[in-house]
Design an enzyme around this catalytic site. Structure first.
Site, PDB file in Angstrom:
ATOM      1  N   LYS A 249      25.789  17.099  25.551  1.00 13.95           N
ATOM      2  CA  LYS A 249      25.652  15.646  25.507  1.00 13.95           C
ATOM      3  C   LYS A 249      25.598  15.245  24.042  1.00 13.95           C
ATOM      4  CE  LYS A 249      23.010  11.693  27.222  1.00 13.95           C
ATOM      5  NZ  LYS A 249      22.056  11.175  28.221  1.00 13.95           N
TER       6      LYS A 249
ATOM      7  N   GLU B  42      21.607  18.539  24.192  1.00 13.95           N
ATOM      8  CA  GLU B  42      21.802  17.204  23.608  1.00 13.95           C
ATOM      9  C   GLU B  42      21.304  17.144  22.166  1.00 13.95           C
ATOM     10  OE1 GLU B  42      20.837  12.445  24.341  1.00 13.95           O
ATOM     11  OE2 GLU B  42      19.764  13.955  25.495  1.00 13.95           O
TER      12      GLU B  42
END
Length: 305
Positions: free
Chosen positions: A223, A186
């Site tokens: 992400k 992420e």
């Protein structure tokens, strides 16, 4: 439920197939120490409701348990859920949280493993060192967890900074994979950055470079902030080393996040604050379940475009 091991590392094959091909989104229920008071405040519980961290986390677990046990929260629309370590170590209705999610709800459990962010340097915030990561991942796998999540932040389109974020993420991901879990990488681009679009270009290129270096039997998830340019991450979504690309809401109101996400085909949601928006400790169970159900329906619809 028997555990079959996949060809991708040591992960549960049934979970792997659900994440790879299922319709739905990933619920981010991983608020940690720093963000817990704000999350509780939005839920209608003020900081006068607890006097110790233990009491605060008890209240947070009660909120998360209420979400997970709601009849609106099922594997039909929710593919997975990201947990805080304390949540993983607690129980829901007499079962370990990860076991409850998978065995009862058919929701794939993930674990947040990062330890927060370093100070801004080169326009980014790298992750703080993660001590005992392999041991944590091994314990999580034994508890039934499928994957992990770790967050960095990109604030400017700095070539050195963005490359450093991506290299750190993939370096740590390799250790997570070796422990038998699938990492969610992420590298969040701040939605308020005046250089957001340019930063996303640098990020995409850096991720593609790292993906090409991954061994054929290794798989990651990504992400990412919802991109400024629609379908900007199509190449990442289609990459054979990428299991799934999920989107963070990044501070957008839920309706706006859903609308933006719906224009990015193949990208699914992994929302936190946007998931709990509108939920309140004071709601009756019927009100709570109805609000959560409407929220899940909206995020699900945006995730299947």
């Amino acid at each position: 439920m028997g555990v079959d091991l996949a060809t991708v590392g040591k992960v549960n094959d049934e979970m792997l197939q659900k994440v790879r091909a299922g319709n739905g989104f990933i619920a981010a229920l991983d608020q940690s120490g720093g963000s817990t008071p704000k999350a509780l405040g939005l839920y209608g519980i003020g900081d006068d409701a607890w006097s110790t961290d233990e009491e605060m986390f008890d209240l947070m677990h009660a909120m998360r348990s209420r979400i997970m046990t709601s009849p609106a929260f099922t594997g039909d629309r929710v593919l997975g859920a990201i947990l805080f370590e304390q949540t993983m170590d607690r129980q829901v209705e007499g079962r370990g949280t990860a076991d409850y999610l998978w065995s009862v709800k058919q929701v794939v459990p993930f674990l947040k493993v990062d330890k927060g962010l370093a100070d801004v340097f080169d326009g980014v915030q790298l992750m703080n060192p993660i001590s005992h990561l392999y041991e944590l991942c091994t314990r999580a796998r034994e508890l039934g967890v499928f994957g992990t999540k770790m967050r960095s932040v990109i604030q400017r389109a700095d070539v050195i900074g963005v490359r450093g974020v991506v290299e750190q993420q993939f370096w740590i991901a390799a250790e997570i994979i070796s422990a038998g879990l699938v990492p969610i990488i992420e590298p969040e681009v701040d939605i308020h950055s005046p250089e957001k679009e340019a930063a996303e270009g640098l990020l995409r290129d850096s991720i593609l470079e790292q993906l090409e270096a991954l061994p054929a039997d290794q798989t990651v998830m990504l992400k990412l902030s919802i991109p400024t340019v629609d379908d900007f991450y199509t190449e990442l979504i289609a990459h054979p080393r990428v299991l799934r690309v999920v989107a963070l809401s990044g501070g957008y109101p839920r309706d706006e996040a859903n609308e933006r996400l719906s224009r990015n085909h193949g990208m699914i949601a992994s929302f936190s604050r946007a998931l709990t928006e509108g939920l309140s400790a004071g709601q009756s169970d019927a009100e709570f379940d109805a609000t959560l159900g409407a929220t899940i329906d909206g995020i699900y619809a945006a995730s299947i475009t």
